[in-house]
Design an enzyme around this catalytic site. Structure first.
Site, PDB file in Angstrom:
ATOM      1  N   GLU A 252      -4.571   1.584  -3.374  1.00 60.90           N
ATOM      2  CA  GLU A 252      -5.804   2.067  -2.726  1.00 60.90           C
ATOM      3  C   GLU A 252      -5.611   3.293  -1.840  1.00 60.90           C
ATOM      4  O   GLU A 252      -6.580   3.920  -1.439  1.00 60.90           O
ATOM      5  CB  GLU A 252      -6.443   0.932  -1.900  1.00 60.90           C
ATOM      6  CG  GLU A 252      -5.660   0.601  -0.651  1.00 60.90           C
ATOM      7  CD  GLU A 252      -6.534   0.163   0.515  1.00 60.90           C
ATOM      8  OE1 GLU A 252      -7.742   0.013   0.353  1.00 60.90           O
ATOM      9  OE2 GLU A 252      -5.972  -0.014   1.605  1.00 60.90           O
ATOM     10  N   ASN A 253      -4.347   3.631  -1.503  1.00 62.34           N
ATOM     11  CA  ASN A 253      -4.090   4.772  -0.603  1.00 62.34           C
ATOM     12  C   ASN A 253      -3.212   5.848  -1.239  1.00 62.34           C
ATOM     13  O   ASN A 253      -2.686   6.718  -0.538  1.00 62.34           O
ATOM     14  CB  ASN A 253      -3.394   4.301   0.673  1.00 62.34           C
ATOM     15  CG  ASN A 253      -4.121   3.215   1.417  1.00 62.34           C
ATOM     16  OD1 ASN A 253      -3.603   2.123   1.630  1.00 62.34           O
ATOM     17  ND2 ASN A 253      -5.361   3.486   1.806  1.00 62.34           N
TER      18      ASN A 253
ATOM     19  N   HIS B  20      -0.928  -2.784   6.361  1.00 61.21           N
ATOM     20  CA  HIS B  20       0.142  -1.772   6.411  1.00 61.21           C
ATOM     21  C   HIS B  20       1.277  -2.195   7.337  1.00 61.21           C
ATOM     22  O   HIS B  20       2.160  -1.399   7.647  1.00 61.21           O
ATOM     23  CB  HIS B  20      -0.390  -0.378   6.807  1.00 61.21           C
ATOM     24  CG  HIS B  20      -1.278   0.243   5.777  1.00 61.21           C
ATOM     25  ND1 HIS B  20      -1.429   1.619   5.646  1.00 61.21           N
ATOM     26  CD2 HIS B  20      -2.063  -0.304   4.820  1.00 61.21           C
ATOM     27  CE1 HIS B  20      -2.273   1.867   4.666  1.00 61.21           C
ATOM     28  NE2 HIS B  20      -2.673   0.716   4.149  1.00 61.21           N
TER      29      HIS B  20
ATOM     30  N   ASP C 166       0.803  -1.235   0.000  1.00 60.32           N
ATOM     31  CA  ASP C 166       0.000   0.000   0.000  1.00 60.32           C
ATOM     32  C   ASP C 166       0.837   1.288   0.000  1.00 60.32           C
ATOM     33  O   ASP C 166       1.453   1.635   1.020  1.00 60.32           O
ATOM     34  CB  ASP C 166      -0.930   0.038   1.222  1.00 60.32           C
ATOM     35  CG  ASP C 166      -1.828  -1.198   1.336  1.00 60.32           C
ATOM     36  OD1 ASP C 166      -1.334  -2.321   1.112  1.00 60.32           O
ATOM     37  OD2 ASP C 166      -3.014  -1.026   1.669  1.00 60.32           O
TER      38      ASP C 166
ATOM     39  N   ASN D 174     -10.164  -1.696  -0.375  1.00 52.16           N
ATOM     40  CA  ASN D 174     -11.466  -1.179   0.052  1.00 52.16           C
ATOM     41  C   ASN D 174     -11.658   0.304  -0.249  1.00 52.16           C
ATOM     42  O   ASN D 174     -12.776   0.795  -0.252  1.00 52.16           O
ATOM     43  CB  ASN D 174     -11.668  -1.463   1.543  1.00 52.16           C
ATOM     44  CG  ASN D 174     -10.479  -1.108   2.398  1.00 52.16           C
ATOM     45  OD1 ASN D 174      -9.358  -1.565   2.147  1.00 52.16           O
ATOM     46  ND2 ASN D 174     -10.692  -0.298   3.418  1.00 52.16           N
ATOM     47  N   HIS D 175     -10.563   1.053  -0.528  1.00 54.56           N
ATOM     48  CA  HIS D 175     -10.708   2.486  -0.826  1.00 54.56           C
ATOM     49  C   HIS D 175     -10.737   2.805  -2.325  1.00 54.56           C
ATOM     50  O   HIS D 175     -10.969   3.951  -2.703  1.00 54.56           O
ATOM     51  CB  HIS D 175      -9.540   3.267  -0.211  1.00 54.56           C
ATOM     52  CG  HIS D 175      -9.535   3.269   1.292  1.00 54.56           C
ATOM     53  ND1 HIS D 175     -10.579   3.769   2.040  1.00 54.56           N
ATOM     54  CD2 HIS D 175      -8.609   2.823   2.182  1.00 54.56           C
ATOM     55  CE1 HIS D 175     -10.295   3.634   3.329  1.00 54.56           C
ATOM     56  NE2 HIS D 175      -9.112   3.045   3.443  1.00 54.56           N
TER      57      HIS D 175
ATOM     58  N   HIS E 153      -3.211  -4.723   3.051  1.00 49.60           N
ATOM     59  CA  HIS E 153      -4.265  -3.977   3.772  1.00 49.60           C
ATOM     60  C   HIS E 153      -3.866  -3.661   5.217  1.00 49.60           C
ATOM     61  O   HIS E 153      -4.270  -2.631   5.738  1.00 49.60           O
ATOM     62  CB  HIS E 153      -5.618  -4.705   3.771  1.00 49.60           C
ATOM     63  CG  HIS E 153      -6.664  -4.057   4.641  1.00 49.60           C
ATOM     64  ND1 HIS E 153      -7.279  -2.858   4.316  1.00 49.60           N
ATOM     65  CD2 HIS E 153      -7.198  -4.423   5.843  1.00 49.60           C
ATOM     66  CE1 HIS E 153      -8.159  -2.535   5.271  1.00 49.60           C
ATOM     67  NE2 HIS E 153      -8.127  -3.465   6.214  1.00 49.60           N
TER      68      HIS E 153
ATOM     69  N   HIS F 207      -6.570  -8.621  -0.328  1.00 55.61           N
ATOM     70  CA  HIS F 207      -6.600  -7.432   0.522  1.00 55.61           C
ATOM     71  C   HIS F 207      -7.606  -7.685   1.640  1.00 55.61           C
ATOM     72  O   HIS F 207      -8.823  -7.647   1.419  1.00 55.61           O
ATOM     73  CB  HIS F 207      -7.019  -6.249  -0.362  1.00 55.61           C
ATOM     74  CG  HIS F 207      -6.783  -4.918   0.252  1.00 55.61           C
ATOM     75  ND1 HIS F 207      -5.574  -4.272   0.203  1.00 55.61           N
ATOM     76  CD2 HIS F 207      -7.613  -4.098   0.942  1.00 55.61           C
ATOM     77  CE1 HIS F 207      -5.659  -3.119   0.816  1.00 55.61           C
ATOM     78  NE2 HIS F 207      -6.880  -2.974   1.288  1.00 55.61           N
TER      79      HIS F 207
HETATM   80 FE   LIG Z   1      -4.231   0.330   2.697  1.00 50.77          FE
HETATM   81 FE   LIG Z   2      -7.284  -1.424   2.739  1.00 52.81          FE
END
Ligand SMILES: [Fe+2]
Ligand SMILES: [Fe+2]
Length: 264
Positions: free
Chosen positions: A39-40, A182, A8, A67-68, A180, A155
């Site tokens: 995603e981030n 981190h 990520d 998820n983002h 996910h 994830h």
């Molecule tokens: Fe993330």
């Molecule tokens: Fe995530």
């Protein structure tokens, strides 16, 4: 074939860490192809098309989702477009696109599948299709399509689910790479039937932070129940977490190593 997967990328510190380190890592490990969790990328929430172009300029070839991912609507057309190298989770119906794509590399076509496990808590409007059933469906639908490697990005939150997902796919794909959290795990290995697996790669971004967010925002939440917004940490040092998966021809991987670097 040497495939690098970067965990990520969290906001500007994550993008800058990639900028400063990726060329050196590619040389050091003779990397053929680079995938990154996106995603981030844009201030912690999703990725704008502009930031995707920026990361391509630093040497990232393909992007996976979490998820983002759906939260940046500018990316939606690219998620649906099979010629664009950005892939969102296959089993979060609010995310556009099929959740898997074939990407051309110098060593042949690679199938990348982005899939979500249980994420806690789910937001309004989010529902997740069963990931084990979904991956069976995807792999069955792609049976017989020639490719150099199949890389699955899982994830997810629950450690049991993340471990068993690798075991479930052992021998059927080249790698099952978790992210996910981190936070990296120390369990990168080749499973008995030849699939590379790690429970979590970890993140790329601010090291002295809580998952990329300023620690002084997070402590009041846990200590006093304060409801505040995330504020990303920008200060150095920055961490870079990735795995290098090596495969020969066919499905199996021959090695997986975790790579951790720090920009002071
Ligand atoms: Fe993330
Ligand atoms: Fe995530």
């Amino acid at each position: 074939m040497n495939i690098l997967y970067i965990g990520d990328i969290m906001g500007e510190p994550g993008r800058e860490a990639v900028h400063l380190l990726l060329n050196e890592v590619k040389d050091e490990y003779a990397v053929d192809f680079v995938i990154a969790q996106a995603e981030n990328v844009s201030h912690g929430v999703g990725m704008t098309p502009q930031h995707m172009v920026e990361l391509q300029g630093y040497g990232v070839d393909a992007f996976t989702g979490g998820n983002h991912t759906y939260k940046k609507s500018g990316l939606h057309d690219l998620l649906k477009d099979d010629s664009s190298p950005v892939i969102g989770p296959a089993n979060l119906p609010i995310t556009p696109g099929k959740g898997y794509k074939y990407i051309d590399t110098p060593k042949g076509k690679v199938l990348i599948i982005s899939i979500l496990g249980t994420i806690f808590p789910l937001k309004d409007g989010e529902s997740i299709e069963n990931p084990l059933q979904k991956i069976d469906y995807i792999l069955e639908s792609q049976k017989g399509i020639k490719r150099t490697a199949t890389i699955v990005i899982f994830h997810a939150d629950w450690s049991s689910e993340k471990v068993v997902f690798g075991q479930y796919l052992d021998g059927r794909v080249t790698a099952v790479i978790g992210d996910h959290w981190h936070v990296p795990t120390a369990d990168a290995r080749i499973l008995p039937k030849g699939t590379a697996h790690i429970t979590d790669v970890g993140m790329t971004g601010a090291l002295e932070s809580c998952l990329g967010v300023r620690t002084d925002r997070i402590i009041p939440r846990w200590r006093d129940g304060v409801r505040n917004k995330n504020d990303l940490e920008d200060a150095r040092p920055w961490q870079f977490n990735a795995v290098l998966v090596t495969s020969s021809s066919g499905t199996n991987a021959t090695s997986i190593i975790h790579i951790h670097k720090v920009v002071e």
